[in-house]
Design an enzyme around this catalytic site. Structure first.
Site, short mmCIF file in Angstrom:
data_model
loop_
_atom_site.label_atom_id
_atom_site.label_comp_id
_atom_site.label_asym_id
_atom_site.label_seq_id
_atom_site.Cartn_x
_atom_site.Cartn_y
_atom_site.Cartn_z
N HIS A 19 0.89 -1.26 -0.13
CA HIS A 19 -0.01 0.15 0.16
C HIS A 19 0.71 1.22 0.12
O HIS A 19 0.48 2.31 -0.68
CB HIS A 19 -0.69 -0.06 1.25
CG HIS A 19 -1.97 -1.06 1.17
ND1 HIS A 19 -2.00 -1.73 2.49
CD2 HIS A 19 -2.91 -1.43 0.48
CE1 HIS A 19 -3.42 -2.35 2.27
NE2 HIS A 19 -3.73 -2.29 1.04
N LYS A 43 -16.13 -7.01 5.48
CA LYS A 43 -15.19 -7.58 5.36
C LYS A 43 -14.31 -8.12 6.99
O LYS A 43 -13.49 -8.87 7.12
CB LYS A 43 -13.93 -6.69 4.96
CG LYS A 43 -13.79 -6.98 3.35
CD LYS A 43 -12.59 -6.65 2.85
CE LYS A 43 -12.16 -6.84 1.43
NZ LYS A 43 -10.89 -6.20 0.85
N ARG A 93 -1.93 -6.43 -8.50
CA ARG A 93 -1.03 -7.36 -7.91
C ARG A 93 -0.86 -8.36 -9.15
O ARG A 93 -0.46 -8.23 -10.16
CB ARG A 93 -1.26 -7.89 -6.72
CG ARG A 93 -0.92 -6.80 -5.51
CD ARG A 93 -1.54 -7.47 -4.22
NE ARG A 93 -2.81 -7.19 -4.23
CZ ARG A 93 -3.77 -7.27 -3.38
NH1 ARG A 93 -3.15 -7.44 -1.91
NH2 ARG A 93 -4.90 -7.04 -3.31
N SER A 131 -2.96 -7.87 2.68
CA SER A 131 -3.15 -7.52 4.31
C SER A 131 -3.53 -9.04 4.77
O SER A 131 -3.39 -9.50 5.87
CB SER A 131 -4.25 -6.69 4.28
OG SER A 131 -3.82 -5.25 3.99
P1 ADP Z 1 -9.75 -3.61 -0.79
O1 ADP Z 1 -10.54 -4.03 0.25
O2 ADP Z 1 -10.36 -2.39 -1.53
O3 ADP Z 1 -9.19 -4.57 -1.71
P2 ADP Z 1 -6.89 -3.10 0.27
O4 ADP Z 1 -6.84 -2.24 1.45
O5 ADP Z 1 -6.95 -4.63 0.32
O6 ADP Z 1 -8.40 -2.76 -0.20
O7 ADP Z 1 -6.45 -2.74 -1.01
C1 ADP Z 1 -6.23 -1.34 -1.65
C2 ADP Z 1 -5.68 -1.37 -3.03
O8 ADP Z 1 -4.48 -1.56 -2.80
C3 ADP Z 1 -6.42 -2.59 -3.83
O9 ADP Z 1 -6.38 -1.84 -5.24
C4 ADP Z 1 -5.20 -3.36 -3.94
O10 ADP Z 1 -5.22 -4.17 -5.20
C5 ADP Z 1 -4.06 -2.51 -3.66
N1 ADP Z 1 -2.98 -3.47 -3.15
C6 ADP Z 1 -2.87 -4.07 -1.97
N2 ADP Z 1 -1.91 -4.52 -1.77
C7 ADP Z 1 -1.02 -4.21 -2.83
C8 ADP Z 1 0.40 -4.73 -3.28
N3 ADP Z 1 1.19 -5.49 -2.41
N4 ADP Z 1 0.81 -4.32 -4.60
C9 ADP Z 1 0.02 -3.35 -5.23
N5 ADP Z 1 -1.33 -3.09 -4.75
C10 ADP Z 1 -1.83 -3.70 -3.80
#
Ligand code: ADP
Length: 163
Positions: A19, A43, A93, A131
């Site tokens: 992030h 979630k 990803r 996460s």
């Molecule tokens: P959500 O619940 O909307 O998926 P997240 O907090 O899991 O929220 O992720 C927010 C954004 O960050 C999403 O677009 C996710 O694909 C991106 N993201 C999370 N981890 C990574 C990573 N390691 N590399 C690139 N993008 C990421």
């Protein structure tokens, strides 16, 4: 010239180095980056939204650029519109992310065609970080320090020891 505002929405449960890498890139791309922290009760997050908001604020402090961290509980497009955003940033990803993101971007485009969804890739070394897996590793007593900032690793440990 109008300022270009980008919204980066997510659950950030917890905030990872993946992030943070997207946030760094986004802050470089936009005049103002608004990080939207969703309440997302469906979630069943580990951290309450107030905790996630504080965590993100703490960790982005010091990243160059104009960064705001805002909680939201509405339709993403309504939130983005209210923020005056020109674009929504999402991180991509693996192939696994693609289908969901593709669908969401397509539907959001139909809700408001003036706001573009822009996909960014994190540094290759940070791409596998999720996460969900960070929480799983921590629950089994594994070391998550390679995946999250030190203070976030401490937050997760503290949370798990509270039970
Ligand atoms: P959500 O619940 O909307 O998926 P997240 O907090 O899991 O929220 O992720 C927010 C954004 O960050 C999403 O677009 C996710 O694909 C991106 N993201 C999370 N981890 C990574 C990573 N390691 N590399 C690139 N993008 C990421």
């Amino acid at each position: 010239m109008t300022k270009r505002i980008a919204v980066y929405p997510g659950t950030f449960d917890p905030l990872t180095l993946g992030h943070l890498d997207i946030i760094r890139r986004g802050a470089h791309l936009a005049d103002t980056l608004v990080i939207g922290v969703t309440t997302n009760p469906s979630k069943e997050p580990m951290f309450a939204v107030a905790e996630r908001l504080a965590m993100v604020k703490r960790e982005v402090d010091g990243i160059p650029g104009n960064i705001d961290v805002v909680e939201f509980d509405s339709l993403l497009m309504d939130f983005a519109e209210a923020q005056g955003a020109a674009m929504i940033l999402r991180g991509l990803r693996a192939v696994a992310d693609f289908e969901y993101e593709f669908q969401m971007a397509g539907m959001n485009q139909q809700l408001n065609d003036d706001i573009e969804t822009v996909f960014l890739m994190a540094d290759v070394s940070l791409q596998p970080i999720a996460s969900k897996l960070v929480k799983e590793i921590a629950r089994y007593g594994g070391n998550i320090e390679k995946f999250v900032p030190p203070a976030v690793a401490a937050d997760v440990k503290r949370h798990l020891s509270r039970g």
